[in-house]
Design an enzyme around this catalytic site. Structure first.
Site, short mmCIF file in Angstrom:
data_model
loop_
_atom_site.label_atom_id
_atom_site.label_comp_id
_atom_site.label_asym_id
_atom_site.label_seq_id
_atom_site.Cartn_x
_atom_site.Cartn_y
_atom_site.Cartn_z
N LYS A 93 -10.74 -7.82 7.17
CA LYS A 93 -10.04 -6.73 7.83
C LYS A 93 -9.79 -7.16 9.27
O LYS A 93 -10.63 -6.98 10.15
CB LYS A 93 -10.87 -5.45 7.77
CG LYS A 93 -10.04 -4.21 7.76
CD LYS A 93 -10.69 -3.10 6.95
CE LYS A 93 -9.70 -2.03 6.58
NZ LYS A 93 -10.24 -1.05 5.64
N ASP A 151 -7.81 0.98 -4.21
CA ASP A 151 -8.90 1.16 -3.26
C ASP A 151 -9.48 2.56 -3.45
O ASP A 151 -8.76 3.56 -3.32
CB ASP A 151 -8.38 0.99 -1.83
CG ASP A 151 -9.50 0.91 -0.80
OD1 ASP A 151 -10.67 1.15 -1.15
OD2 ASP A 151 -9.19 0.60 0.37
N GLN A 178 0.85 -1.20 0.00
CA GLN A 178 0.00 0.00 0.00
C GLN A 178 0.88 1.24 0.00
O GLN A 178 1.84 1.36 0.75
CB GLN A 178 -0.96 0.01 1.18
CG GLN A 178 -0.35 -0.18 2.55
CD GLN A 178 -1.41 -0.18 3.64
OE1 GLN A 178 -2.53 0.26 3.44
NE2 GLN A 178 -1.06 -0.69 4.80
N HIS A 187 -2.57 -0.17 -4.00
CA HIS A 187 -3.60 0.36 -3.10
C HIS A 187 -4.00 1.78 -3.52
O HIS A 187 -5.10 2.02 -3.95
CB HIS A 187 -3.16 0.33 -1.64
CG HIS A 187 -4.26 0.70 -0.67
ND1 HIS A 187 -4.41 1.99 -0.21
CD2 HIS A 187 -5.23 -0.03 -0.10
CE1 HIS A 187 -5.45 2.04 0.61
NE2 HIS A 187 -5.96 0.82 0.70
N GLN A 209 -12.22 -8.42 1.47
CA GLN A 209 -11.14 -8.10 2.40
C GLN A 209 -11.55 -8.53 3.80
O GLN A 209 -12.61 -8.12 4.30
CB GLN A 209 -10.79 -6.61 2.46
CG GLN A 209 -9.65 -6.43 3.46
CD GLN A 209 -9.17 -5.01 3.68
OE1 GLN A 209 -8.30 -4.81 4.50
NE2 GLN A 209 -9.70 -4.05 2.97
N GLU A 252 -11.23 -2.00 -5.21
CA GLU A 252 -11.79 -2.20 -3.88
C GLU A 252 -12.75 -1.07 -3.52
O GLU A 252 -12.45 0.10 -3.73
CB GLU A 252 -10.67 -2.26 -2.85
CG GLU A 252 -11.14 -2.50 -1.42
CD GLU A 252 -9.98 -2.68 -0.46
OE1 GLU A 252 -10.24 -2.61 0.76
OE2 GLU A 252 -8.84 -2.87 -0.91
N ASP A 292 -15.07 -4.19 0.84
CA ASP A 292 -14.44 -3.63 2.03
C ASP A 292 -15.50 -2.97 2.90
O ASP A 292 -15.84 -3.46 3.97
CB ASP A 292 -13.35 -2.63 1.63
CG ASP A 292 -12.64 -2.02 2.84
OD1 ASP A 292 -12.93 -2.43 3.98
OD2 ASP A 292 -11.80 -1.14 2.66
#
Length: 435
Positions: free
Chosen positions: A340, A245, A181, A203, A338, A282, A316
């Protein structure tokens, strides 16, 4: 493996909590989406999400120390995601508020228990309450890491061993692909990733309309740049997967319905810009609730399939708990979910969530947050190996190099130990056969 140390089972004798710092910051996502202006590294404006004093404030953690009967100290870190309090998550995590819970409620439940019994101990942890409410997800996350560390110590094995035994898995024999990321340094950090041959990147942190572009054009231009740089900088034979993302921002730029030609045509532009590398996006939209989010993502996936646009969609927002993961997988709302890790509570729940994806059309991305710690990240590396996840996040921090090093090296060390033990057993078997 054995739980016996000098003829005695290791017992948890004390539980301590140490307020600590995390690897990044807490950000009020709602305030940022509402237009909070960036001021250097900070943001101007007032916070919107309850518990925040500022739009961006220092991240906090709590280190959990379990002292065992042989003097060993097992560790885990309670940490919460960067965007705490958003998307249905638990409230902002404050070390000063929650450290006493570890030394009170948690200690009362765990002291005297066998360190080897990981699943039994985490079951006890998951059932604890304070004032009638389950423990904050960050507390369950950190304490369970310490319990995993304690079990590995008691068994004289790796954390991967403990998890594989607990959940009946065969661990991966190669490191799980690490997802780098970039933070806001989208170009500099992406070039670092390309030079190191990171398998999934970058990312991008496209968390505002300004960053994506009022018509989405800035994201298209970025992917075009990234695909060219991947060819120029990547090692020979390098075939990365691009993963960006967008934090629901594309939903703000285009709006529903998400299967219409304007939306699918835009995703075709993204795919063309990323070519020849595969692309996954994402959090394309944030519909304000789990059912609404699932409906929108199913609509988008159907539209992309009908239009023949090969872009994978990653869940997400509103996919936080184990129940959420199941709902997204069961409805086919995403190509990847994802997981998390701080949002699922106990680290074993993350393992269960990865395994729930087995045999489905949805791949498991073992994620987390830049706002974790080295201790929590290293524990997650073992979850990734034990469950053979599709990819795992480089963490903590937003500098890229450090998080990538932490995750990649931890997996390589664990695999080396597993291979060494296999070699020892095989050599012993051969010696026995030769006698």
């Amino acid at each position: 493996m054995t739980s016996v140390e000098s003829g005695r089972t290791k017992i948890i004798e004390s539980v301590r909590a140490v307020p600590a710092v995390s690897g990044f910051f807490f950000d009020d996502q709602r305030a940022i989406k509402a237009g909070a202006e960036q001021d250097g590294f900070a943001y101007r404006g007032d916070p919107v999400t309850p518990g925040f004093d500022r739009v961006r404030q220092a991240g906090e953690a709590v280190s959990v120390l379990l002292e065992l009967s042989d003097g060993t100290v097992a560790r885990g870190d309670c940490a919460a995601v960067q965007y705490s309090g958003a998307g249905g998550r638990d409230s902002l995590f404050r070390a000063e508020e929650f450290a006493p819970v570890v030394e009170g409620t948690v200690a009362d439940a765990l002291v005297g228990r066998s360190a080897e019994r990981f699943r039994d101990n985490t079951d006890v942890l998951e059932g604890l309450t304070t004032d009638g409410e389950r423990l904050h997800t960050a507390l369950r996350y950190g304490v369970s890491q310490a319990l995993l560390d304690a079990a590995a110590s008691a068994r004289r094995g790796t954390k991967t061993d403990v998890l594989a035994d607990a959940y009946g898995t065969v661990p991966a024999t190669d490191p799980v692909p690490v997802f780098g990321q970039s933070g806001d340094d989208r170009r500099g950090n992406a070039e670092k990733m390309l030079l190191k041959g990171v398998p999934v990147l970058p990312h991008g942190l496209f968390n505002s309309v300004e960053k994506v572009g009022s018509d989405g054009g800035r994201l298209v231009a970025y992917l075009d740049w990234l695909s060219k740089r991947a060819v120029e900088l990547g090692p020979e034979g390098y075939t990365p997967r691009f993963h960006v993302d967008v934090y629901g921002v594309l939903g703000e730029v285009f709006g529903p319905p998400y299967d219409r030609a304007e939306f699918t045509d835009y995703f075709a532009d993204l795919r063309e810009a990323a070519a020849p590398f595969p692309l996954q996006v994402e959090g394309p939209m944030d519909e304000g609730g789990r059912e609404e989010q699932i409906y929108a993502m199913v609509e988008l996936r159907d539209g992309l399939a009908d239009a023949g646009v090969g872009v994978d969609i990653v869940a997400d927002e509103w996919c936080n708990t184990f129940a959420d993961v199941r709902a997204f997988v069961d409805t086919g709302a995403a190509d990847l979910v994802q997981i998390k890790t701080p949002d699922l509570g106990g680290i074993g729940r993350s393992a269960e969530a990865v395994l729930y994806c087995d045999g489905t059309d949805t791949r498991a991305y073992l994620g987390g947050t830049c706002n974790e710690t080295v201790t929590s990240a290293r524990a997650c590396a073992h979850v990734a190996l034990a469950t053979d996840a599709a990819q795992t996040l480089a963490k903590p921090g937003m500098g890229f190099d450090e998080g990538y090093m932490v995750m990649e090296n931890e997996m390589r060390r664990a695999i080396s130990r597993l291979e060494s033990r296999t070699t020892v057993r095989e050599n012993e078997r051969r010696r026995q056969e030769q006698r």
